[in-house]
Design a protein around this motif. Structure first.
Motif, PDB file in Angstrom:
ATOM      1  N   GLY A   5       7.350  -3.168  -3.853  1.00 16.35           N
ATOM      2  CA  GLY A   5       6.951  -1.855  -4.341  1.00 16.35           C
ATOM      3  C   GLY A   5       8.146  -0.982  -4.609  1.00 16.35           C
ATOM      4  N   HIS A   6       7.969   0.325  -4.468  1.00 13.79           N
ATOM      5  CA  HIS A   6       9.025   1.293  -4.724  1.00 13.79           C
ATOM      6  C   HIS A   6       9.245   2.176  -3.495  1.00 13.79           C
ATOM      7  CE1 HIS A   6       7.946   0.109  -8.825  1.00 13.79           C
ATOM      8  NE2 HIS A   6       9.150   0.518  -9.183  1.00 13.79           N
ATOM      9  N   TRP A   7      10.471   2.666  -3.351  1.00 12.00           N
ATOM     10  CA  TRP A   7      10.790   3.550  -2.244  1.00 12.00           C
ATOM     11  C   TRP A   7      11.440   4.824  -2.769  1.00 12.00           C
ATOM     12  CZ3 TRP A   7      15.803   5.151  -1.071  1.00 12.00           C
ATOM     13  CH2 TRP A   7      16.839   4.464  -1.705  1.00 12.00           C
ATOM     14  N   ALA A   8      11.364   5.886  -1.957  1.00 15.23           N
ATOM     15  CA  ALA A   8      11.952   7.162  -2.368  1.00 15.23           C
ATOM     16  C   ALA A   8      12.344   7.960  -1.133  1.00 15.23           C
ATOM     17  CB  ALA A   8      10.971   7.959  -3.218  1.00 15.23           C
ATOM     18  N   LEU A   9      13.397   8.739  -1.279  1.00 14.88           N
ATOM     19  CA  LEU A   9      13.788   9.710  -0.254  1.00 14.88           C
ATOM     20  C   LEU A   9      13.008  10.977  -0.571  1.00 14.88           C
ATOM     21  CD1 LEU A   9      15.686  10.324   2.154  1.00 14.88           C
ATOM     22  CD2 LEU A   9      17.384  11.084   0.482  1.00 14.88           C
ATOM     23  N   THR A  10      11.895  11.195   0.120  1.00 17.66           N
ATOM     24  CA  THR A  10      10.984  12.284  -0.239  1.00 17.66           C
ATOM     25  C   THR A  10      11.500  13.646   0.194  1.00 17.66           C
ATOM     26  OG1 THR A  10       9.750  11.929   1.817  1.00 17.66           O
ATOM     27  CG2 THR A  10       8.990  10.760  -0.151  1.00 17.66           C
ATOM     28  N   GLY A  11      12.415  13.663   1.081  1.00 18.21           N
ATOM     29  CA  GLY A  11      12.974  14.892   1.634  1.00 18.21           C
ATOM     30  C   GLY A  11      13.618  14.524   2.946  1.00 18.21           C
ATOM     31  N   TYR A  12      14.902  14.781   3.056  1.00 20.33           N
ATOM     32  CA  TYR A  12      15.635  14.312   4.224  1.00 20.33           C
ATOM     33  C   TYR A  12      14.975  14.820   5.501  1.00 20.33           C
ATOM     34  CZ  TYR A  12      19.524  13.044   7.194  1.00 20.33           C
ATOM     35  OH  TYR A  12      20.288  12.469   8.166  1.00 20.33           O
ATOM     36  N   PRO A  13      14.749  13.963   6.530  1.00 18.47           N
ATOM     37  CA  PRO A  13      15.204  12.562   6.661  1.00 18.47           C
ATOM     38  C   PRO A  13      14.077  11.530   6.494  1.00 18.47           C
ATOM     39  CG  PRO A  13      14.741  13.424   8.816  1.00 18.47           C
ATOM     40  CD  PRO A  13      14.304  14.481   7.841  1.00 18.47           C
ATOM     41  N   TYR A  14      13.204  11.690   5.494  1.00 19.14           N
ATOM     42  CA  TYR A  14      12.034  10.831   5.395  1.00 19.14           C
ATOM     43  C   TYR A  14      12.086   9.930   4.161  1.00 19.14           C
ATOM     44  CZ  TYR A  14      10.471  14.154   8.869  1.00 19.14           C
ATOM     45  OH  TYR A  14      10.404  14.934   9.983  1.00 19.14           O
ATOM     46  N   VAL A  15      11.728   8.651   4.382  1.00 27.64           N
ATOM     47  CA  VAL A  15      11.687   7.658   3.318  1.00 27.64           C
ATOM     48  C   VAL A  15      10.246   7.178   3.158  1.00 27.64           C
ATOM     49  CG1 VAL A  15      12.475   5.379   2.561  1.00 27.64           C
ATOM     50  CG2 VAL A  15      14.043   6.900   3.760  1.00 27.64           C
ATOM     51  N   GLN A  16       9.786   7.113   1.921  1.00 25.58           N
ATOM     52  CA  GLN A  16       8.441   6.637   1.632  1.00 25.58           C
ATOM     53  C   GLN A  16       8.490   5.318   0.878  1.00 25.58           C
ATOM     54  OE1 GLN A  16       6.299   8.767  -1.410  1.00 25.58           O
ATOM     55  NE2 GLN A  16       4.290   8.252  -0.545  1.00 25.58           N
ATOM     56  N   LEU A  17       7.669   4.360   1.303  1.00 24.79           N
ATOM     57  CA  LEU A  17       7.489   3.103   0.590  1.00 24.79           C
ATOM     58  C   LEU A  17       6.084   3.077   0.012  1.00 24.79           C
ATOM     59  CD1 LEU A  17      10.023   2.375   2.305  1.00 24.79           C
ATOM     60  CD2 LEU A  17       9.034   0.102   2.613  1.00 24.79           C
ATOM     61  N   VAL A  18       5.966   2.757  -1.271  1.00 25.72           N
ATOM     62  CA  VAL A  18       4.672   2.658  -1.936  1.00 25.72           C
ATOM     63  C   VAL A  18       4.554   1.250  -2.509  1.00 25.72           C
ATOM     64  CG1 VAL A  18       3.149   3.562  -3.718  1.00 25.72           C
ATOM     65  CG2 VAL A  18       4.718   5.109  -2.522  1.00 25.72           C
ATOM     66  N   SER A  19       3.493   0.537  -2.144  1.00 24.29           N
ATOM     67  CA  SER A  19       3.327  -0.840  -2.591  1.00 24.29           C
ATOM     68  C   SER A  19       3.134  -0.917  -4.105  1.00 24.29           C
ATOM     69  CB  SER A  19       2.130  -1.480  -1.891  1.00 24.29           C
ATOM     70  OG  SER A  19       0.928  -0.806  -2.254  1.00 24.29           O
ATOM     71  N   SER A  20       3.335  -2.099  -4.659  1.00 23.14           N
ATOM     72  CA  SER A  20       3.265  -2.297  -6.108  1.00 23.14           C
ATOM     73  C   SER A  20       1.887  -1.953  -6.677  1.00 23.14           C
ATOM     74  CB  SER A  20       3.611  -3.743  -6.466  1.00 23.14           C
ATOM     75  OG  SER A  20       4.946  -4.038  -6.120  1.00 23.14           O
ATOM     76  N   ASN A  21       0.840  -2.175  -5.875  1.00 19.17           N
ATOM     77  CA  ASN A  21      -0.504  -1.861  -6.360  1.00 19.17           C
ATOM     78  C   ASN A  21      -0.937  -0.430  -6.020  1.00 19.17           C
ATOM     79  OD1 ASN A  21      -0.947  -2.010  -3.627  1.00 19.17           O
ATOM     80  ND2 ASN A  21      -2.421  -3.707  -3.719  1.00 19.17           N
ATOM     81  N   ASN A  22       0.004   0.356  -5.448  1.00 17.12           N
ATOM     82  CA  ASN A  22      -0.227   1.779  -5.123  1.00 17.12           C
ATOM     83  C   ASN A  22      -1.313   1.995  -4.058  1.00 17.12           C
ATOM     84  OD1 ASN A  22       1.686   2.907  -6.995  1.00 17.12           O
ATOM     85  ND2 ASN A  22       0.246   2.442  -8.640  1.00 17.12           N
ATOM     86  N   LYS A  23      -1.658   0.947  -3.315  1.00 13.84           N
ATOM     87  CA  LYS A  23      -2.701   1.085  -2.291  1.00 13.84           C
ATOM     88  C   LYS A  23      -2.133   1.388  -0.913  1.00 13.84           C
ATOM     89  CE  LYS A  23      -6.276  -1.796  -4.429  1.00 13.84           C
ATOM     90  NZ  LYS A  23      -7.183  -2.974  -4.254  1.00 13.84           N
ATOM     91  N   TRP A  24      -0.832   1.068  -0.709  1.00 18.04           N
ATOM     92  CA  TRP A  24      -0.257   1.207   0.621  1.00 18.04           C
ATOM     93  C   TRP A  24       0.921   2.167   0.592  1.00 18.04           C
ATOM     94  CZ3 TRP A  24      -3.690  -1.200   3.482  1.00 18.04           C
ATOM     95  CH2 TRP A  24      -4.328  -2.331   2.975  1.00 18.04           C
ATOM     96  N   ASN A  25       0.961   3.072   1.568  1.00 17.18           N
ATOM     97  CA  ASN A  25       2.073   4.013   1.736  1.00 17.18           C
ATOM     98  C   ASN A  25       2.590   3.897   3.162  1.00 17.18           C
ATOM     99  OD1 ASN A  25       2.235   6.167  -0.696  1.00 17.18           O
ATOM    100  ND2 ASN A  25       0.117   5.489  -0.418  1.00 17.18           N
ATOM    101  N   PHE A  26       3.910   3.802   3.279  1.00 17.23           N
ATOM    102  CA  PHE A  26       4.541   3.699   4.594  1.00 17.23           C
ATOM    103  C   PHE A  26       5.667   4.721   4.674  1.00 17.23           C
ATOM    104  CE2 PHE A  26       3.291  -0.497   2.997  1.00 17.23           C
ATOM    105  CZ  PHE A  26       2.258  -0.800   3.879  1.00 17.23           C
ATOM    106  N   TYR A  27       5.792   5.371   5.836  1.00 20.26           N
ATOM    107  CA  TYR A  27       6.787   6.422   5.990  1.00 20.26           C
ATOM    108  C   TYR A  27       7.732   6.110   7.152  1.00 20.26           C
ATOM    109  CZ  TYR A  27       3.869   9.124   2.817  1.00 20.26           C
ATOM    110  OH  TYR A  27       3.154   9.539   1.719  1.00 20.26           O
ATOM    111  N   PHE A  28       9.016   6.373   6.917  1.00 18.39           N
ATOM    112  CA  PHE A  28      10.041   6.147   7.932  1.00 18.39           C
ATOM    113  C   PHE A  28      10.911   7.396   8.073  1.00 18.39           C
ATOM    114  CE2 PHE A  28       8.909   2.013   6.297  1.00 18.39           C
ATOM    115  CZ  PHE A  28       8.897   1.189   7.404  1.00 18.39           C
TER     116      PHE A  28
END
Length: 229
Positions: free
Chosen positions: A167-190
């Motif tokens: 999928g794709h990842w993004a720095l949504t706002g320091y210090p958080y990283v978001q992962l979004v699966s290729s089918n856009n069904k899953w979101n994971f936050y770190f």
């Protein structure tokens, strides 16, 4: 320009080896990498770029060289060339920094594009690494790519759905990283955490991604990347 070219030509006639420039491009735009590479190759340098992180001591544009360097004129000309390209105030350091060593025919060139500064805050350039799972039962690797795609792989493939593995990842706002699966069904936050440790070899800078919540299709793991400083 003509003087620099003439000097290099005379050096090559004398039989000296070509100086290799290790260009650290992590904090450079693609356009700047192309501009620098073309300029230096025109002057006779052998340019090899990489995406390695800077040693922690380097916060400004810097050239690092070995005291055994054979062609000292090439070092002077390199500093002059980078000045012409827009980096006039470059530091010149002897020996090595961190775990980066240079031989008699090579130098390290650490540059940053205009507007880019190194700081204690982790940026997108610093996050693009391969991380190893920690504090969990599953053995997995998470790769965050420079083009903002990601892949997760397991040592022992679990019997779970596979759509979350790319999928794709993004720095949504320091210090958080978001992962979004290729089918856009899953979101994971770190959450990003930085730390340092010292072992028998030396110091290691750690970058840890800690999960903000658990999910049944994704291992409840921290992912860690380390580099010796």
């Amino acid at each position: 320009m003509k003087c620099i070219s003439a000097t290099l030509f005379l050096v090559f006639l004398c039989g000296c080896s070509t100086t290799k420039v290790h260009l650290y491009k992590r904090y450079l735009s693609d356009d700047d990498v192309l501009l620098i590479t073309q300029k230096l190759e025109t002057l006779g340098y052998d340019v090899e770029d990489n995406t390695l992180d800077f040693p922690t001591e380097i916060q400004h544009p810097t050239v690092i060289y070995s005291p055994l360097i054979q062609d000292e004129a090439s070092l002077t000309n390199l500093v002059s060339a980078t000045g012409e390209l827009g980096w006039p105030d470059i530091d010149v350091q002897l020996l090595f920094k961190g775990n980066h060593w240079y031989s008699k025919n090579s130098v390290g060139l650490f540059l940053m594009s205009k507007g880019v500064e190194r700081s204690n805050r982790v940026g997108i350039q610093d996050l693009a690494n391969q991380y190893t799972s920690d504090k969990c039962e599953l053995s997995a690797k998470l790769k965050l790519n420079p083009d903002n795609t990601y892949q997760i792989t397991y040592k022992n493939e679990p019997n779970t759905k596979s759509q979350h593995k790319t999928g794709h990842w993004a720095l949504t706002g320091y210090p958080y990283v978001q992962l979004v699966s290729s089918n856009n069904k899953w979101n994971f936050y770190f959450e990003i955490h930085e730390s340092h440790l010292t072992d028998i070899i030396g110091k290691v800078a750690l970058l840890e991604l800690k999960p903000l919540s658990s999910h049944h299709v994704f291992p409840n793991c921290s992912f860690v990347y380390g580099v010796r400083t």
